[in-house]
Design an enzyme around this catalytic site. Structure first.
Site, PDB file in Angstrom:
ATOM      1  N   GLU A 153       0.819  -1.215   0.000  1.00  0.00           N
ATOM      2  CA  GLU A 153       0.000   0.000   0.000  1.00  0.00           C
ATOM      3  C   GLU A 153       0.859   1.275   0.000  1.00  0.00           C
ATOM      4  O   GLU A 153       0.841   2.061   0.940  1.00  0.00           O
ATOM      5  CB  GLU A 153      -0.951   0.008   1.200  1.00  0.00           C
ATOM      6  CG  GLU A 153      -2.005  -1.070   1.151  1.00  0.00           C
ATOM      7  CD  GLU A 153      -2.996  -1.003   2.301  1.00  0.00           C
ATOM      8  OE1 GLU A 153      -4.089  -1.558   2.159  1.00  0.00           O
ATOM      9  OE2 GLU A 153      -2.662  -0.404   3.347  1.00  0.00           O
ATOM     10  N   GLU A 305      -6.476  -8.022  -0.405  1.00  0.00           N
ATOM     11  CA  GLU A 305      -6.969  -7.896   0.965  1.00  0.00           C
ATOM     12  C   GLU A 305      -8.453  -7.570   0.961  1.00  0.00           C
ATOM     13  O   GLU A 305      -8.937  -6.770   0.156  1.00  0.00           O
ATOM     14  CB  GLU A 305      -6.244  -6.773   1.719  1.00  0.00           C
ATOM     15  CG  GLU A 305      -4.800  -7.032   2.054  1.00  0.00           C
ATOM     16  CD  GLU A 305      -4.217  -5.896   2.891  1.00  0.00           C
ATOM     17  OE1 GLU A 305      -4.997  -5.148   3.529  1.00  0.00           O
ATOM     18  OE2 GLU A 305      -2.981  -5.737   2.888  1.00  0.00           O
TER      19      GLU A 305
END
Length: 658
Positions: A153, A305
């Site tokens: 991320e 995710e």
């Protein structure tokens, strides 16, 4: 080039982030037992393990990871191996404070959390590369390795002196001369002219509004600077293992990365998706992110995710009701996902995310969440061979662009109520509720295969993008363009006439007199519908058709929706029912039809390959009419003419009549 198809090998990858370093080793065997029980075939290791692998500068402790890699391979579970560079150890910040990012006001972002690194720091980059080199060399030949996962991320921003020097180098490459930069930035305004490169800084905290083009370029630069970090690590692992695909996980619809540019540098495009179970439009939001990621991947993609239950970072963190995790997971598969993974495998007992759910929650293997995970794992194994690698056909494109998003978010804009992401979501919602399959595309992309192209709102359009839209319509395509589009060029310079003349000619607009943004909770009446957020004072060309006009107020009688042959211009934001009706009607005129007609409310139909997914987003029971005789792959039951779906029900149909 390796791909997700190589990693999946005719399956749907199923699993998630596994952080065994948080647990004593006697738990690991129990983890593997439960993974096998749940049908897990893939785990991600090492995402936040930098301090575990390198507890002090230059040290390497791989023994625990060796044992885990071997354990996974012994039990037939593939490993998505991460470079742990998203979270530098405390020793780096303590010994090298120049690696810590600084805010716009010069404040230091200290260690003690994660992502505390300056992407421009040579020290950070050197340590990250050295660790990646050793990790890749050690595990290059390990049979458990299936995918490389770089960092996590990417989301840091920094305004430090090191970043300033890097920014100046980036600007030199872009503009070559200070004079060209002054012209692009419009520095004649407010006496901002630069005489030397050394005078230029990132857009730090200022007395008043900052130069919008300087801010735009800094956002472009930040995306590129982070990508340099990614590419450095990607190239290291690719040198050691050219046969292993590489990814890094995007955050959903996040402004900090130009995902079009990033996805071109990935073997697998992956994303982290966390819809709020209580949000009214959560199902559509999940569908939109799937469509966007599939478009960036140009095919199958990886759901890296999601949460099996509640997250821990909203004001109120709601669990997923029974069945919702399964429904949303299969919705992602229907829209192109060949991997369904979670953060994380086992819910943490300590740390900042101990209230973030896992596939195995604090309730353990007898908890509802794990029972649902087991059911999903079994179903994904059942349909994996039939669905893996298949495409999702779409005849409608929604245009989306980071430069336009960045430029339109400037401080001195006509309305701060104009939220780019909300506009994009509203247009996608209209098409989703109409049952029309969509993709996303860059404004400069080849659009010729689409029957209709929708432009929700693109404030900045390059010359190439505008020429592309004109050529698309001249080639027989149908365009629906939303308000406040084609206003600025690549340097955020307002086009003559307030809107590019090519766009005005294309959409049948003689003159754009004024933008009339609306106040919050204010609407405007138009022929046949009510609208909000925005309106415009337009004069249509004599040959154009006024589809709808404003009624009442200052714009009474002026065009709200204009049609010029196959190009439509929508100068406001119609209420949801009206926008759905408008876009659905234009799509039908263009020959783009719903996936399946006559669906009950709350039922979504998606074609993937030769399969038809039916997904029920309601809590009651419905009967869905379907064509011909088919088989539900989830149950093995024959289906003839209709299928019954209960609360959050799903059917995956295969039949000759599809």
């Amino acid at each position: 080039m390796p791909s997700l198809r190589d990693a999946a090998r005719g399956r749907i990858l199923f699993g998630g982030d596994y952080n065994p370093e948080q647990w004593p080793e006697e738990v690991w065997e129990d983890d593997v037992r439960l993974m096998k029980d749940a049908g897990v075939n893939s785990v991600t290791l090492g995402v936040f393990s930098w301090a575990k692998i390198e507890p002090r500068p230059g040290a390497r402790e791989f023994g625990w990871l060796d044992r885990l890699m071997d354990l996974m391979h012994t039990h037939g579970i593939g490993v998505v191996l991460a470079t742990p560079t998203a979270s530098p150890p405390p020793w780096m910040g303590a010994e090298h404070p120049e690696t810590l990012p600084r805010g716009e006001d010069g404040s230091v972002v200290w260690y003690g959390s994660r992502q505390q690194f300056c992407a421009s720091s040579p020290v950070y980059r050197r340590h990250a590369a050295a660790l990646t080199e050793d990790l890749a060399a050690r595990y290059a030949d390990h049979p458990a390795l299936t995918v490389w996962h770089i960092n996590n991320e990417y989301c840091t921003h920094c305004w430090c002196d090191g970043t300033a020097a890097h920014f100046r180098r980036w600007l030199r490459d872009r503009y070559a001369t200070v004079e060209a930069l002054n012209e692009a930035w419009g520095t004649a305004f407010w006496s901002q002219r630069y005489d030397t490169w050394e005078q230029i800084l990132p857009p730090r905290k200022a007395q008043y509004m900052k130069n919008p083009t300087q801010v735009l370029d800094f956002k472009r630069f930040t995306s590129d600077a982070l990508m340099e970090c990614y590419l450095a690590e990607r190239d290291i692992v690719a040198r050691h293992t050219p046969q292993i695909p590489v990814t890094t996980n995007f955050m959903p619809l996040w402004s900090g990365q130009d995902a079009w540019a990033w996805s071109a540098q990935e073997d697998i495009v992956s994303v982290d998706v966390y819809p709020d179970p209580k949000a009214p439009q959560a199902a559509q939001y999940n569908a939109m992110l799937a469509d966007m990621t599939r478009s960036q991947a140009a095919g199958p993609w990886m759901l890296m995710e999601q949460a099996a239950g509640p997250v821990n970072w909203r004001g109120v963190n709601h669990p997923k009701p029974a069945g919702l995790n399964r429904l949303w997971s299969l919705q992602s598969v229907a829209r192109g996902a060949d991997a369904v993974c979670y953060f994380q495998w086992r819910q943490s007992r300590q740390g900042a995310e101990k209230f973030h759910s896992g596939m195995v929650t604090h309730a353990g293997e007898n908890g509802r969440t794990f029972r649902e995970v087991k059911q999903l794992g079994a179903e994904l194994a059942t349909i994996g061979e039939a669905v893996s690698g298949a495409d999702v056909p779409s005849e409608v494109a929604i245009l989306h662009d980071w430069d336009s998003w960045w430029a339109g978010a400037q401080e001195g804009r006509p309305s701060r109520l104009l939220d780019y992401t909300e506009i994009v979501q509203s247009w996608h919602r209209a098409l989703w509720e109409s049952g029309i399959s969509t993709e996303f595309a860059r404004p400069e992309a080849d659009l010729s295969r689409f029957r209709m192209v929708a432009v929700p709102q693109l404030y900045l359009l390059t010359d190439a993008a505008i020429d592309n839209l004109v050529a698309y319509v001249r080639g027989g395509g149908t365009l629906v363009c939303g308000f406040f589009s084609g206003i600025a060029d690549a340097d955020d310079r307002i086009r003559p006439g307030g809107m590019d003349v090519r766009m005005r000619d294309l959409c049948g607009i003689r003159t754009l007199h004024e933008w009339w943004p609306l106040d919050a909770d204010t609407t405007v009446e138009c022929d046949g519908f009510r609208a909000s957020v925005w309106s415009e004072e337009l004069e249509a060309d004599p040959g154009a058709e006024v589809v709808s006009a404003y009624r009442g107020g200052e714009l009474d009688g002026l065009p709200a929706v204009v049609r010029n042959d196959r190009a439509y211009y929508v100068s406001t934001l119609p209420e949801p029912d009206a926008l759905r009706s408008l876009l659905g009607r234009v799509a039908a005129e263009a020959g783009a039809v719903p996936v399946l007609a006559g669906l009950p409310e709350g039922v979504e139909a998606v074609r993937r390959g030769d399969l038809l997914f039916l997904l029920h987003h309601g809590r009651g029971s419905v009967t869905v009419p379907v064509p011909g005789a088919q088989v539900d792959l989830l149950t093995g039951a024959a289906v003839n003419g209709s299928v019954d779906l209960g609360r959050y029900g799903v059917a995956v149909l295969r039949g000759a009549t599809l």
